[in-house]
Design a protein around this motif. Structure first.
Motif, PDB file in Angstrom:
ATOM      1  N   CYS A  31       5.911 -12.470  24.360  1.00 35.67           N
ATOM      2  CA  CYS A  31       7.158 -12.960  24.972  1.00 35.67           C
ATOM      3  C   CYS A  31       8.350 -12.541  24.112  1.00 35.67           C
ATOM      4  CB  CYS A  31       7.123 -14.482  25.129  1.00 35.67           C
ATOM      5  SG  CYS A  31       5.644 -15.105  25.990  1.00 35.67           S
ATOM      6  N   SER A  32       8.678 -11.286  24.155  1.00 40.70           N
ATOM      7  CA  SER A  32       9.731 -10.749  23.297  1.00 40.70           C
ATOM      8  C   SER A  32      11.124 -11.217  23.703  1.00 40.70           C
ATOM      9  CB  SER A  32       9.681  -9.217  23.306  1.00 40.70           C
ATOM     10  OG  SER A  32       9.849  -8.731  24.630  1.00 40.70           O
ATOM     11  N   GLU A  33      11.271 -11.770  24.930  1.00 41.16           N
ATOM     12  CA  GLU A  33      12.573 -12.234  25.393  1.00 41.16           C
ATOM     13  C   GLU A  33      12.854 -13.693  25.013  1.00 41.16           C
ATOM     14  OE1 GLU A  33      13.374 -11.483  29.473  1.00 41.16           O
ATOM     15  OE2 GLU A  33      12.587  -9.445  29.435  1.00 41.16           O
ATOM     16  N   LEU A  34      11.985 -14.310  24.245  1.00 45.30           N
ATOM     17  CA  LEU A  34      12.139 -15.708  23.868  1.00 45.30           C
ATOM     18  C   LEU A  34      13.495 -15.938  23.189  1.00 45.30           C
ATOM     19  CD1 LEU A  34      10.321 -18.287  24.007  1.00 45.30           C
ATOM     20  CD2 LEU A  34       9.862 -17.910  21.584  1.00 45.30           C
ATOM     21  N   ALA A  35      14.265 -16.900  23.738  1.00 44.27           N
ATOM     22  CA  ALA A  35      15.596 -17.186  23.198  1.00 44.27           C
ATOM     23  C   ALA A  35      15.705 -18.599  22.643  1.00 44.27           C
ATOM     24  CB  ALA A  35      16.652 -16.981  24.285  1.00 44.27           C
ATOM     25  N   HIS A  36      14.847 -19.506  23.089  1.00 40.54           N
ATOM     26  CA  HIS A  36      14.902 -20.894  22.636  1.00 40.54           C
ATOM     27  C   HIS A  36      13.504 -21.351  22.263  1.00 40.54           C
ATOM     28  CE1 HIS A  36      16.024 -25.209  22.633  1.00 40.54           C
ATOM     29  NE2 HIS A  36      14.805 -25.367  23.112  1.00 40.54           N
ATOM     30  N   LEU A  37      13.348 -21.886  21.061  1.00 38.03           N
ATOM     31  CA  LEU A  37      12.045 -22.392  20.615  1.00 38.03           C
ATOM     32  C   LEU A  37      12.249 -23.727  19.914  1.00 38.03           C
ATOM     33  CD1 LEU A  37       8.987 -22.119  20.045  1.00 38.03           C
ATOM     34  CD2 LEU A  37       9.590 -20.894  17.945  1.00 38.03           C
ATOM     35  N   GLU A  38      11.485 -24.732  20.363  1.00 39.87           N
ATOM     36  CA  GLU A  38      11.481 -26.026  19.697  1.00 39.87           C
ATOM     37  C   GLU A  38      10.044 -26.427  19.398  1.00 39.87           C
ATOM     38  OE1 GLU A  38      12.567 -30.729  20.544  1.00 39.87           O
ATOM     39  OE2 GLU A  38      13.830 -29.154  21.407  1.00 39.87           O
ATOM     40  N   VAL A  39       9.777 -26.734  18.149  1.00 42.61           N
ATOM     41  CA  VAL A  39       8.463 -27.206  17.706  1.00 42.61           C
ATOM     42  C   VAL A  39       8.671 -28.591  17.107  1.00 42.61           C
ATOM     43  CG1 VAL A  39       6.464 -26.762  16.269  1.00 42.61           C
ATOM     44  CG2 VAL A  39       7.736 -24.833  17.247  1.00 42.61           C
ATOM     45  N   ASN A  40       8.080 -29.604  17.735  1.00 49.63           N
ATOM     46  CA  ASN A  40       8.323 -30.990  17.348  1.00 49.63           C
ATOM     47  C   ASN A  40       6.998 -31.708  17.116  1.00 49.63           C
ATOM     48  OD1 ASN A  40       9.036 -33.670  17.088  1.00 49.63           O
ATOM     49  ND2 ASN A  40      10.274 -33.744  18.936  1.00 49.63           N
ATOM     50  N   GLY A  41       6.702 -31.998  15.875  1.00 48.37           N
ATOM     51  CA  GLY A  41       5.533 -32.788  15.554  1.00 48.37           C
ATOM     52  C   GLY A  41       4.202 -32.105  15.806  1.00 48.37           C
ATOM     53  N   CYS A  42       4.193 -30.789  15.853  1.00 50.79           N
ATOM     54  CA  CYS A  42       2.932 -30.042  15.998  1.00 50.79           C
ATOM     55  C   CYS A  42       2.448 -29.710  14.579  1.00 50.79           C
ATOM     56  CB  CYS A  42       3.149 -28.778  16.830  1.00 50.79           C
ATOM     57  SG  CYS A  42       3.778 -29.115  18.490  1.00 50.79           S
ATOM     58  N   HIS A  43       1.636 -30.566  14.021  1.00 51.44           N
ATOM     59  CA  HIS A  43       1.377 -30.542  12.583  1.00 51.44           C
ATOM     60  C   HIS A  43       0.523 -29.368  12.126  1.00 51.44           C
ATOM     61  CE1 HIS A  43       3.307 -34.378  12.529  1.00 51.44           C
ATOM     62  NE2 HIS A  43       2.377 -34.954  13.265  1.00 51.44           N
ATOM     63  N   ASN A  44      -0.111 -28.667  13.037  1.00 51.78           N
ATOM     64  CA  ASN A  44      -0.938 -27.528  12.648  1.00 51.78           C
ATOM     65  C   ASN A  44      -0.193 -26.197  12.736  1.00 51.78           C
ATOM     66  OD1 ASN A  44      -3.376 -28.894  12.001  1.00 51.78           O
ATOM     67  ND2 ASN A  44      -3.793 -29.169  14.186  1.00 51.78           N
ATOM     68  N   ILE A  45       1.060 -26.239  13.167  1.00 54.18           N
ATOM     69  CA  ILE A  45       1.875 -25.024  13.188  1.00 54.18           C
ATOM     70  C   ILE A  45       2.646 -24.945  11.878  1.00 54.18           C
ATOM     71  CG2 ILE A  45       3.853 -23.899  14.272  1.00 54.18           C
ATOM     72  CD1 ILE A  45       2.878 -24.906  16.947  1.00 54.18           C
ATOM     73  N   GLY A  46       2.531 -23.793  11.205  1.00 56.83           N
ATOM     74  CA  GLY A  46       3.139 -23.645   9.887  1.00 56.83           C
ATOM     75  C   GLY A  46       3.933 -22.367   9.744  1.00 56.83           C
ATOM     76  N   THR A  47       4.000 -21.918   8.515  1.00 56.52           N
ATOM     77  CA  THR A  47       4.850 -20.779   8.165  1.00 56.52           C
ATOM     78  C   THR A  47       4.466 -19.510   8.905  1.00 56.52           C
ATOM     79  OG1 THR A  47       5.234 -21.715   5.964  1.00 56.52           O
ATOM     80  CG2 THR A  47       5.638 -19.358   6.242  1.00 56.52           C
ATOM     81  N   TYR A  48       3.176 -19.217   8.995  1.00 52.23           N
ATOM     82  CA  TYR A  48       2.737 -17.950   9.578  1.00 52.23           C
ATOM     83  C   TYR A  48       3.162 -17.812  11.033  1.00 52.23           C
ATOM     84  CZ  TYR A  48      -0.315 -14.174  11.102  1.00 52.23           C
ATOM     85  OH  TYR A  48      -0.805 -13.004  11.639  1.00 52.23           O
ATOM     86  N   GLY A  49       3.048 -18.872  11.804  1.00 50.58           N
ATOM     87  CA  GLY A  49       3.444 -18.809  13.207  1.00 50.58           C
ATOM     88  C   GLY A  49       4.916 -18.506  13.372  1.00 50.58           C
ATOM     89  N   LEU A  50       5.764 -19.144  12.561  1.00 51.72           N
ATOM     90  CA  LEU A  50       7.207 -18.895  12.648  1.00 51.72           C
ATOM     91  C   LEU A  50       7.570 -17.502  12.146  1.00 51.72           C
ATOM     92  CD1 LEU A  50       9.358 -20.837  13.767  1.00 51.72           C
ATOM     93  CD2 LEU A  50       7.224 -21.977  13.197  1.00 51.72           C
TER      94      LEU A  50
END
Length: 664
Positions: free
Chosen positions: A398-417
């Motif tokens: 999804c290269s057109e992604l313009a808005h991203l919100e990650v809220n309380g997803c504790h298994n998402i870390g540095t590598y994903g961002l």
């Protein structure tokens, strides 16, 4: 005629005279009006608003004699606010009538005898197409005052008498008298036959009978909002049979509905339905969604919050609504199977929001990344089983992604961002809330790859520090909004970088960041001249020097929160008064060194103030509160302890004073 009335007339004519020059002329009869040099009319000298006024005073009504009704109606449509329209409508009886004909929207709050009020409004504004009734809002009956109001005295008196007799005869309770009933909906249907949008927000007395009247008489209805209304299936069935142009339907918190009503509506107007919202409707199940999937092929937006919907319903929508662009799901019984189908069948999806899913895994996001190439907005809230792998798949696909919100997803870390930073170069807004595993390296990658980032929100991200903010500031120079709360590793270094590099910054909030000091705000004041919103609540190292630098460098500031700043003194408040004349909202609570002296300096120049919070400020007394009330005529809310409000101040401005409860 007194001077005040003369000034009002000058203002009204000036507004209209200015607008006339910008109205496009498409018909022959309007050309002479705009083009004063036309051969069809004499060539008068250029007339100012004041000269037009003098023409009117001598009995020569220059505007009214030359402007046709069509052009005055067009002028009213181009006025920028309701207050301006109301002011111009007072010029004469003709303008008042035309303004009423031009109005297409009315809004009604909780008011005495709303049914009678609807009757009155329908007679006055016959061309209304949008009606919004929200009974969460408290709105008083109109009050008669002045000579201009006398013309409507009989109508308003009738409304009050009707209200009193209705209560005495029917024995209605006080709460019921403020709720529109089926009689009011019938009045809406009778009075606004061209109705296109109807919102009934928490109208608890409305039933299917009233909704049926609307359906039968308002055949052009395109949007219907029934949030919080206890209507039954019969009303929804009538809408489906009669309103064949319906595009938007909101059924949030409609507890009286079952599958029968929504199924019949889908059968009746499914071809045109584009937007559907369902929440907390216990009797709406997969059966309804299957009908939506079968008959609503044009559906573009679905917002679904249900404990009773399972995979079957979401699968039906995914397969049948291939044009789906916006999907919001909060369904604890839906699993990977349903969201995988969305990735396979909904290639047009642009916005996806997933709330509180405990049965989704990375398999779902991999399907989204693979199939939804147009995705522009992704919100993940409390999805505990999603990890960096799923976010990496979204970034890759999804290269057109313009808005991203990650809220309380504790298994998402540095590598994903980091994956987002490398692949989603069009990202404009990023929000990370309660992300304890996201470190500086993630935002460093965002700073390198996302040059168009305009907004960054960080809440309780414990390992993000100055290096991350420095990378964002140096790489994303178009940054306009930066919100940081309780990120204790962020200090002055990062904020100084923002001041040195982000000159378009308009909104800065750094709440409870203990390491940010005055030097950071000095950099902001010197480098961000367009700043309008500043919140430094709880930043204990910030004192007079930082706020003074803001006051001197940010003249467009309209909101300031300096609460819980123990070192702030009256000098800083005086500088804010001198340098920020556009200030509308200020929060001073828990500032122990401020006093009435600082308030007095503040309100001398900040005449636009609309709200002021100043609880737990021991140096501020009842005299200071009175000064604020008397000096700021636009004031709408003052939050203060009850003991600091004198009886005289209470009498003068009781409606704008809110008290902090300290007696518990």
């Amino acid at each position: 005629m007194n001077l005040k009335h003369t000034k009002l007339k000058e203002y009204q004519y000036a507004k209209v005279n200015k607008l006339v020059s910008f109205i496009p002329t498409t018909e022959t009869k309007t050309i002479p009006i705009v083009n004063r040099q036309s051969t069809e009319l004499p060539k008068p000298k250029p007339a100012s608003s004041l000269s037009l006024f003098h023409h009117n005073m001598k009995g020569h009504d220059f505007i009214n004699s030359m402007l046709p009704d069509e052009l005055i109606l067009e002028i009213f449509r181009n006025l920028d606010s309701k207050s301006t329209r109301d002011a111009c409508s007072l010029v004469c009886r003709r303008w008042l009538t035309l303004e009423r004909f031009s109005r297409d929207t009315i809004r009604i709050g909780a008011s005495g005898s709303p049914d009678a009020l609807v009757h009155l409004l329908a007679r006055r504004f016959p061309n209304v197409t949008n009606v919004y009734i929200d009974e969460r809002l408290s709105v008083s009956l109109p009050v008669d005052f002045g000579r201009r109001r006398n013309a409507s005295h009989s109508s308003l008196s009738w409304l009050r008498l009707h209200f009193v007799s209705e209560r005495s005869e029917a024995g209605a309770s006080e709460s019921d008298s403020y709720c529109i009933s089926d009689a009011g909906l019938t009045a809406v249907a009778d009075g606004f036959s061209n109705l296109e949008k109807l919102s009934l927000i928490w109208c608890s007395n409305a039933t299917s009978a009233g909704l049926r009247s609307v359906a039968e008489k308002c055949r052009f209805l395109k949007s219907l909002d029934l949030q919080g209304c206890y209507v039954g299936d019969q009303g929804l069935v009538a809408i489906g049979k009669c309103c064949k142009q319906l595009e938007v339907l909101n059924l949030r918190f409609c507890e009286g509905l079952t599958d029968n009503g929504l199924v019949e509506l889908a059968l009746g107007c499914g071809k045109t339905l584009k937007w559907l919202g369902v929440a907390a409707c216990a009797k709406i199940t997969d059966i309804s969604l299957e009908a939506v999937g079968s008959h609503c092929s044009s559906l573009e937006t679905l917002s679904l919050d249900s404990e009773f919907v399972q995979n079957k319903g979401v699968l039906a929508v995914a397969k049948g609504c291939s044009l789906l662009r916006n999907l919001s799901l909060q369904c604890i019984n839906v699993t990977d199977e349903a969201l995988t189908a969305v990735g396979v069948f909904c290639s047009s999806l642009e916005s996806l929001a997933l709330f509180s899913f405990q049965r989704f895994t990375d398999k779902s996001l991999c399907a989204i990344g693979k199939g939804c190439k147009k995705l522009k907005s992704l919100m993940l809230s409390d999805c505990y089983f999603l990890s960096d792998k799923g976010l990496e798949a979204v970034a890759a696909g999804c290269s057109e992604l313009a808005h991203l919100e990650v809220n309380g997803c504790h298994n998402i870390g540095t590598y994903g961002l980091e994956s987002i930073g490398r692949s989603c170069t069009r990202l404009k807004e990023l929000a990370l809330l309660y992300c304890q595993k996201v470190g500086d390296e993630a935002l460093s990658e965002i700073g390198k790859g996302c040059k168009y980032l305009e907004a960054l929100h960080l809440v309780d991200c414990s390992i993000i520090g100055d290096d991350a903010i420095y990378s964002i500031a140096t790489g994303c120079r178009n940054l306009k909004r930066l919100h940081i709360r309780r990120c204790y590793e962020v200090g002055s270094k990062g904020i100084i970088a923002v001041g040195n590099n982000c000159k378009y910054l308009t909104d800065l909030s750094i709440r409870f960041c203990d390491r940010v000091g005055d030097e950071a705000l000095v950099a902001i004041g010197q480098g961000c001249p367009f700043l309008r919103h500043l919140n430094v609540s709880g930043c204990h190292q910030i004192g007079d020097n930082g706020i003074i630098a803001i006051a001197r460098g940010c003249p467009q500031l309209s909101y300031l929160d300096v609460s819980v700043l123990q070192n702030l003194r009256d000098m800083a408040l005086a500088e804010v008064g001198e340098g920020c004349p556009l200030l509308k909202d200020i929060v001073l609570s828990h500032c122990r060194r401020l006093s009435d002296v600082g308030l007095d300096h503040l309100v001398k120049r900040c005449k636009l103030l609309e709200s002021c919070h100043m609880v737990y400020c021991p140096g501020i007394t009842s005299a200071g509160v009175a000064t604020v009330i008397s000096s700021c005529t636009n004031m709408k809310k003052v939050l203060i302890e009850k003991a600091k409000v004198s009886e005289r101040t209470q009498r003068r401005a009781g409606s704008v004073i809110s008290y902090l409860c300290v007696d518990l």
